[in-house]
Structure formats: C-alpha cells, structure tokens
Design a protein around this motif. Structure first.
Motif, PDB file in Angstrom:
ATOM      1  N   LEU A  66      35.348  47.724  35.277  1.00  8.18           N
ATOM      2  CA  LEU A  66      35.374  47.428  36.708  1.00  8.18           C
ATOM      3  C   LEU A  66      35.714  48.696  37.505  1.00  8.18           C
ATOM      4  O   LEU A  66      35.071  49.007  38.515  1.00  8.18           O
ATOM      5  CB  LEU A  66      36.406  46.333  36.976  1.00  8.18           C
ATOM      6  CG  LEU A  66      36.415  45.723  38.394  1.00  8.18           C
ATOM      7  CD1 LEU A  66      35.094  45.041  38.684  1.00  8.18           C
ATOM      8  CD2 LEU A  66      37.574  44.745  38.543  1.00  8.18           C
ATOM      9  N   ALA A  67      36.715  49.437  37.022  1.00  8.76           N
ATOM     10  CA  ALA A  67      37.094  50.664  37.719  1.00  8.76           C
ATOM     11  C   ALA A  67      35.976  51.695  37.656  1.00  8.76           C
ATOM     12  O   ALA A  67      35.693  52.388  38.643  1.00  8.76           O
ATOM     13  CB  ALA A  67      38.368  51.234  37.108  1.00  8.76           C
ATOM     14  N   ALA A 104      44.243  53.635  39.094  1.00  6.22           N
ATOM     15  CA  ALA A 104      43.081  52.741  39.086  1.00  6.22           C
ATOM     16  C   ALA A 104      43.454  51.350  39.573  1.00  6.22           C
ATOM     17  O   ALA A 104      42.695  50.706  40.307  1.00  6.22           O
ATOM     18  CB  ALA A 104      42.479  52.672  37.689  1.00  6.22           C
ATOM     19  N   ASP A 105      44.632  50.857  39.140  1.00 10.66           N
ATOM     20  CA  ASP A 105      45.072  49.545  39.630  1.00 10.66           C
ATOM     21  C   ASP A 105      45.160  49.550  41.155  1.00 10.66           C
ATOM     22  O   ASP A 105      44.637  48.658  41.828  1.00 10.66           O
ATOM     23  CB  ASP A 105      46.450  49.205  39.036  1.00 10.66           C
ATOM     24  CG  ASP A 105      46.356  48.792  37.573  1.00 10.66           C
ATOM     25  OD1 ASP A 105      45.262  48.369  37.161  1.00 10.66           O
ATOM     26  OD2 ASP A 105      47.359  48.912  36.861  1.00 10.66           O
ATOM     27  N   LEU A 131      32.999  50.435  40.000  1.00 15.25           N
ATOM     28  CA  LEU A 131      33.276  50.377  41.440  1.00 15.25           C
ATOM     29  C   LEU A 131      33.888  51.658  41.985  1.00 15.25           C
ATOM     30  O   LEU A 131      33.686  51.993  43.147  1.00 15.25           O
ATOM     31  CB  LEU A 131      34.207  49.198  41.744  1.00 15.25           C
ATOM     32  CG  LEU A 131      33.675  47.810  41.369  1.00 15.25           C
ATOM     33  CD1 LEU A 131      34.652  46.725  41.830  1.00 15.25           C
ATOM     34  CD2 LEU A 131      32.295  47.555  41.952  1.00 15.25           C
ATOM     35  N   LEU A 132      34.628  52.341  41.140  1.00 17.91           N
ATOM     36  CA  LEU A 132      35.298  53.553  41.609  1.00 17.91           C
ATOM     37  C   LEU A 132      34.679  54.821  41.051  1.00 17.91           C
ATOM     38  O   LEU A 132      35.070  55.917  41.431  1.00 17.91           O
ATOM     39  CB  LEU A 132      36.784  53.522  41.236  1.00 17.91           C
ATOM     40  CG  LEU A 132      37.579  52.287  41.681  1.00 17.91           C
ATOM     41  CD1 LEU A 132      39.009  52.387  41.192  1.00 17.91           C
ATOM     42  CD2 LEU A 132      37.532  52.135  43.188  1.00 17.91           C
ATOM     43  N   LEU A 163      41.647  49.922  42.803  1.00 20.13           N
ATOM     44  CA  LEU A 163      40.841  48.698  42.777  1.00 20.13           C
ATOM     45  C   LEU A 163      41.286  47.723  43.869  1.00 20.13           C
ATOM     46  O   LEU A 163      40.456  47.137  44.575  1.00 20.13           O
ATOM     47  CB  LEU A 163      40.961  48.026  41.410  1.00 20.13           C
ATOM     48  CG  LEU A 163      40.002  48.510  40.315  1.00 20.13           C
ATOM     49  CD1 LEU A 163      40.355  47.867  38.978  1.00 20.13           C
ATOM     50  CD2 LEU A 163      38.555  48.197  40.685  1.00 20.13           C
ATOM     51  N   LEU A 213      38.835  45.673  32.757  1.00 21.88           N
ATOM     52  CA  LEU A 213      39.368  46.409  33.910  1.00 21.88           C
ATOM     53  C   LEU A 213      38.847  47.841  33.944  1.00 21.88           C
ATOM     54  O   LEU A 213      38.596  48.401  35.022  1.00 21.88           O
ATOM     55  CB  LEU A 213      40.898  46.403  33.872  1.00 21.88           C
ATOM     56  CG  LEU A 213      41.553  45.024  34.046  1.00 21.88           C
ATOM     57  CD1 LEU A 213      43.070  45.142  33.913  1.00 21.88           C
ATOM     58  CD2 LEU A 213      41.186  44.402  35.391  1.00 21.88           C
ATOM     59  N   ILE A 251      35.562  41.503  41.359  1.00 24.40           N
ATOM     60  CA  ILE A 251      37.005  41.704  41.513  1.00 24.40           C
ATOM     61  C   ILE A 251      37.732  40.367  41.500  1.00 24.40           C
ATOM     62  O   ILE A 251      38.773  40.204  40.849  1.00 24.40           O
ATOM     63  CB  ILE A 251      37.293  42.476  42.815  1.00 24.40           C
ATOM     64  CG1 ILE A 251      36.780  43.911  42.706  1.00 24.40           C
ATOM     65  CG2 ILE A 251      38.786  42.480  43.111  1.00 24.40           C
ATOM     66  CD1 ILE A 251      36.884  44.704  43.993  1.00 24.40           C
ATOM     67  N   ALA A 257      39.146  46.593  47.151  1.00 17.04           N
ATOM     68  CA  ALA A 257      38.877  45.194  47.482  1.00 17.04           C
ATOM     69  C   ALA A 257      39.231  44.896  48.936  1.00 17.04           C
ATOM     70  O   ALA A 257      38.491  44.209  49.653  1.00 17.04           O
ATOM     71  CB  ALA A 257      39.674  44.284  46.548  1.00 17.04           C
TER      72      ALA A 257
END
Length: 601
Positions: free
Chosen positions: A315-316, A345-346, A319-320, A349, A312, A200, A353
């Motif tokens: 990453l989403a 998602a923004d 992690l998500l 994330l 991105l 992140i 974090a």
C-alpha cells in the motif's frame, strides 16, 4: 535636490565639479562642448545604464559622485535605508564607476548596491525630461499616466485597487477556463482517489502498526532462541544441581555481612542494599520463568503478521512510491528493515488519506468546483466593474481640471487660445488600466483644428505642452516635488515663445530644483545659477580635447548670453542684447530674468 556633481574621466571631461543650487540652474555651451557628457554623468548617478564607451580614452575607469538630499520622511530614504545606506549630514552620497573593461559599480550611502536599487531611489528624487520624453508624450499610455498623476494620490490608490481587482478577475477566468478544459483529467483524478481511498479503508492502517508488527514477527519467528536465552538467564540466577546461582551467592554475601555488622554499624547499609538486590534477582527470576512459559510457536499468527506487513508495504509503495521495509542503497544495506521508514510510512499513509478525502470532497461536493469558480468570478467581476466606474469618474473630473490648468500654462507659453483636450474613449473590454483609453488632442491656436497630440503637434508645441503639464502637476501637488532635469525642453521654439518657456521654468523652480540644458539665451536669462561647459583642445602630435564646467555670473554670464545670441561673446550688439535680457522687467505674475552668484570654476 542634487547638491553637487563630480565627474572624472567621462568622455571629454577629465575632472570637473558642479555645485548645484536650489531654484533654476541652466547649463549652456557650444555644440560638442560636453553637455551630453554632463547629462550622461547625471544619468549614471541616477542609476542609468553604464556604457564603457563613455570612459575617457586612456583612462581605466570613469567615476561620477554626487549628493542627493531628500526631505525628512521621503520615501526614497526608506528604500535607501533598507539597502543599508547611511546619511551624511542629511544627504545620500552616491558613487558610480564605469570600467573601460565594461563593469560598473554603484555605491549609495557608503554601501555597494545593485544598479536597480540606485535607480529606484533616484526615481523618487529626480525626474528627467529629454527629447525622447517629448516623443513618448505622443503615446496614449504616457498621456494616460499624465492624467492619472494629475488626479492625485487618492486616485492612485483607487487605480491600484482596480488593478488588483482586474488581476483577480482575470486569474479566476483563467482558472475557470482550465477547469473546463481539464474535465476529463478531473474525472480520472476522482477515480484514482476513490480507488486509493478504498484500498486504505480496506487495509485500515493504524499509527505505529508496522513497528508493532515487525516486533511481533521477530518474536514469533525466534521462539526457540528466546526460550534458550531465558532458560540460561534463569539458571544463572537460581542455580542448578551442581552450581550455585546468583541468588545463593547473594544470600551468602548477605549472611556474612549480617554476622559482621554487629562489630561495625556502618555495615548495616550494605546489608540493606544486598537485601534489595536479592529481592530484585528473585523477582527477575520469576518474570523470566513466566516469560518462558508464555512463549509458544504460532505458525498461523506468524503467517498473518507476514501477510499484514506485506499488505501495508504494498500500500505504501503503490500510494507513496516507496516501501517502508527496504532501505535505499545509500541509506543502508539493501533488504535491511528500517524502523524509521516504517514510522514515516504509517504517518504518510494516514496523511495521504486525509489529503485524498479533502481533494475528493473539493472535486465532488455540491457547490464546489465549477459552481464555486463561477460564483467567485461573478463577485470579482462585480468588484472590478464598480472600481472601473470609480476610476472613470475620477479621470473625467481630473480631465476637466487638467484642461483648464494646461490652457492657462499654454497661454503663459506664448500659445494664447491653445487648448489641450483630454479625450476618454470607452473600451469594448476592461483593460489593466481601466475602462477607457486616454488621448490628448491639441488646438494649437484659437479657431484652429482640434488634432491628436500624437499626430498634429510640432516639436516646439510638444515641448511647451510637456512643460505646461509639469507646471500644472507641480502646482497641484501637496507632497515634496522631485528635482526636474530638462534636456532642451525649448527645442523648436524661439523669440517670444522662448522667453515664455524661460518664465515658466522659473515658475516651476519656485516649487523645486530645476536643471535645464538649453541653447536659448532667452531661457538662460531666467536662471538662478548659470553653468557653462567649455571645450578646449591642445594642438600638436599629442592633441587632446578637454571640457571644463564653470559657474558664471556678472560679465562672464553676459558674455555667454551674447555668444548664445550671436556666436560672438565680444559682439557689442549681442552684449547689449544680453544685458537687456538680464535686466528688462516682465509683466506682472511672470518670473523675471535674474543675475546672481559668482563666477568660478
């Protein structure tokens, strides 16, 4: 108190009503006459378990109705009102039905309620003691409960506080055990959190970034289409070599209106509005031209935007557990971009974090984790020990007082020299009920051995000890007492002891309503109200057995006492003895047998 009780199609009872008075009410009758059904009906009224087998043969259902009268502000009223019950002239009307098919229903204050609610309300208003309760009195838990009840409301609050402290200490100890057992899992969790936070931090996502990247990607990927569209729009506004544009047409319209408005002043407003449109079209043409000049293909920037969006999205997804670029099949066409998911998602994330950093700090910060659990456990244990010591001190003080009070009562119950001893035995470890076990010992007579109540007491002695405890508790209470129901509390006693039991029941009835089922005339003679359950059988092919419930007084009551004494209600000797029981004085301080009320069905 319980004001009245009505039963229909319950066992041998077709239909009966009993009006219950304050003071001492005794219920008598031949064995098998239906006293058990009367108590069964009372149990149903108080929220007991329903048994379809108690429904009278041939009937569809049995029913029990009654009126319970709490005092003003009684805790039972709060429970009843929370359940929607309404009072009828200060009384709670209770109805319980049991279908022969097996289903039962309960109504309280005009509202249908679960059986558990009825039982909760009734437990605040009525205390029932049967022969099974005498057996339970042999158990240490029941003996401890009796001592705690005698210790009073302040002790009850202290005990509740200790129980909460004990539960907290146990929970913290369990959490510490789990912490130690899960050390490897926590190490793995720390590594996972650090790896996620590193990704992140490297990506450094910004709020709303994916929406901005999507818009930029659309613009850079369609430069020629955008140029063509703006050129067409610009030409439509400004015109070309062969066609007049919108600006020219607007100017022509304005000139025509300007020429004519000298003949009609109202056209001046139109002239002004057309001029505004001309200015706006001019500004729009300039902006379109500037936008077109600024459109440049930038393959390098477009490639960066695609890579950033993919970074991105990965990453989403990692992690998500999802990708913001693709709708789920039930949300739209597969592969279609979803702006709302991008925004989610923004935010997700950035929220992830924040939570990950907090959790990482909890697991790794100095003074946290195991150290904090140890500190919390030590504090909880100190609080638990302090409260346990206070509970022990209160029990010791109450034990001495209870011993004296019960000894005085036992002396009144034809057990002179008998002593109840309350023994507090320290435990190796604290339990939910405290630091000690409580046991009752009984010295049944002066000079006799001290033996545990659970092992050495006869049935008659247990009956009298239980009664002595209730009288002692009633004398010590400031709050409103419940109605007491005793089922054969005189079991195992007779003669002078039976007279003493009757006197103490009458003494208890001076404080609250007492209802007693008895086989002893010596006990029944002390009643304020005497109820008789009588069975009668119709002979023949359609033979059937019914029971009636009668309130007796005067000669009817004397005859019932004679029946209890000799089995023959007409025996002259028994009648004389019964009359003597009703009339003879007793020594000062004890309640006297009495006769009152009227005979009736």
């Amino acid at each position: 108190m319980i004001e009245d009780l009505r039963l229909r199609d319950l066992g041998v009872i077709v239909e009966a009503q009993i009006d219950l008075a304050p003071g001492l009410t005794v219920i008598t009758g031949e064995t098998g006459a239906g006293k058990t059904m009367l108590l069964t009906g009372l149990g149903l009224l108080l929220g007991g378990r329903a048994d379809p087998g108690t429904v009278r043969t041939g009937a569809e259902r049995a029913s029990v109705e009654g009126r319970l009268v709490p005092g003003p502000g009684h805790p039972a009223l709060t429970i009843a009102e929370d359940a929607g019950a309404e009072l009828d002239d200060g009384a709670l009307l209770v109805l319980r039905t049991v279908a022969a098919a097996g289903r039962s229903r309960a109504h309280l204050g005009g509202r249908s309620v679960p059986q558990a609610i009825l039982a909760e309300v009734a437990s605040q208003l009525v205390t029932v003691h049967g022969q099974s309760d005498q057996l339970r009195l042999r158990a240490g838990a029941q003996q401890r409960a009796a001592l705690d009840a005698y210790a009073g409301p302040e002790h009850a609050r202290l005990l509740a506080e200790f129980e909460r402290a004990h539960a907290l200490r146990a929970e913290l100890a369990d959490r510490l055990d789990r912490w130690d057992a899960e050390s490897e899992e926590r190490r793995v969790e720390v590594d996972r959190l650090e790896a996620a936070l590193a990704r992140i931090d490297e990506a450094a996502p910004e709020p709303g970034e994916q929406r901005l990247l999507r818009e930029e990607s659309e613009r850079l990927g369609n430069v020629e289409d955008l140029r063509r569209a703006t050129a067409i729009a610009h030409a439509a506004l400004t015109g070309g070599e062969e066609e007049a544009g919108a600006n020219a047409l607007i100017e022509a319209a304005r000139a025509a209106i300007a020429e004519a408005h000298s003949h009609d002043s109202s056209l001046a407003e139109w002239d002004r509005r057309i001029a505004d449109i001309a200015y706006q079209l001019g500004d729009l043409a300039v902006e379109l031209s500037a936008y077109a000049e600024g459109l440049e293909a930038d393959p390098a920037r477009l490639d960066y935007v695609h890579q950033r969006r993919a970074q991105l999205a990965d990453l989403a997804r990692d992690l998500l557990g999802r990708s913001p670029l693709v709708r789920t099949p039930d949300a739209g066409t597969p592969g279609e971009e979803d702006p709302e998911q991008e925004e989610d998602a923004d935010a997700a994330l950035l929220s992830f974090a924040e939570r990950a950093r907090t959790r990482h700090g909890d697991l790794t910060a100095p003074g946290a984790g195991r150290e904090k659990l140890l500190a919390d456990l030590a504090e909880a244990a100190e609080q638990e020990n302090r409260l346990a010591a206070a509970v022990t001190a209160a029990r010791n003080a109450a034990a001495l007082q209870l011993e004296e009070a019960v000894a005085a009562e036992l002396a009144e119950l034809a057990m002179p020299g008998a002593r109840l001893h309350v023994r507090l035995t320290p435990r190796a470890h604290l339990a939910a009920h405290g630091a000690e076990d409580v046991e009752f010992d009984l010295t049944a007579h002066r000079g006799g051995p001290r033996r545990p109540l659970a092992k050495g007491a006869s049935g008659g002695e247990l009956s009298r000890v239980m009664l002595a405890l209730e009288v002692a508790l009633a004398s010590d209470r400031d709050e409103e007492l419940p109605t007491f129901v005793f089922d054969e509390v005189d079991a195992g006693v007779g003669g002078r002891a039976a007279v003493a039991v009757g006197a103490r029941l009458a003494e208890l009835a001076r404080h609250t309503q007492v209802i007693v089922v008895t086989h002893l005339a010596q006990v029944a003679a002390f009643a304020d109200s005497h109820v008789v359950v009588r069975k009668h059988t119709r002979d023949g092919a359609d033979a059937v057995t019914n029971s009636d419930i009668l309130l007796v007084a005067g000669e009817d009551r004397t005859a019932e006492l004679a029946r209890m004494l000799s089995g023959d209600p007409g025996s002259a000797t028994a009648l004389a003895h019964a009359a003597e029981l009703l009339e003879r004085p007793v020594r000062a301080g004890a309640a006297a047998p009495r006769d009152g009320g009227r005979s009736g069905a």
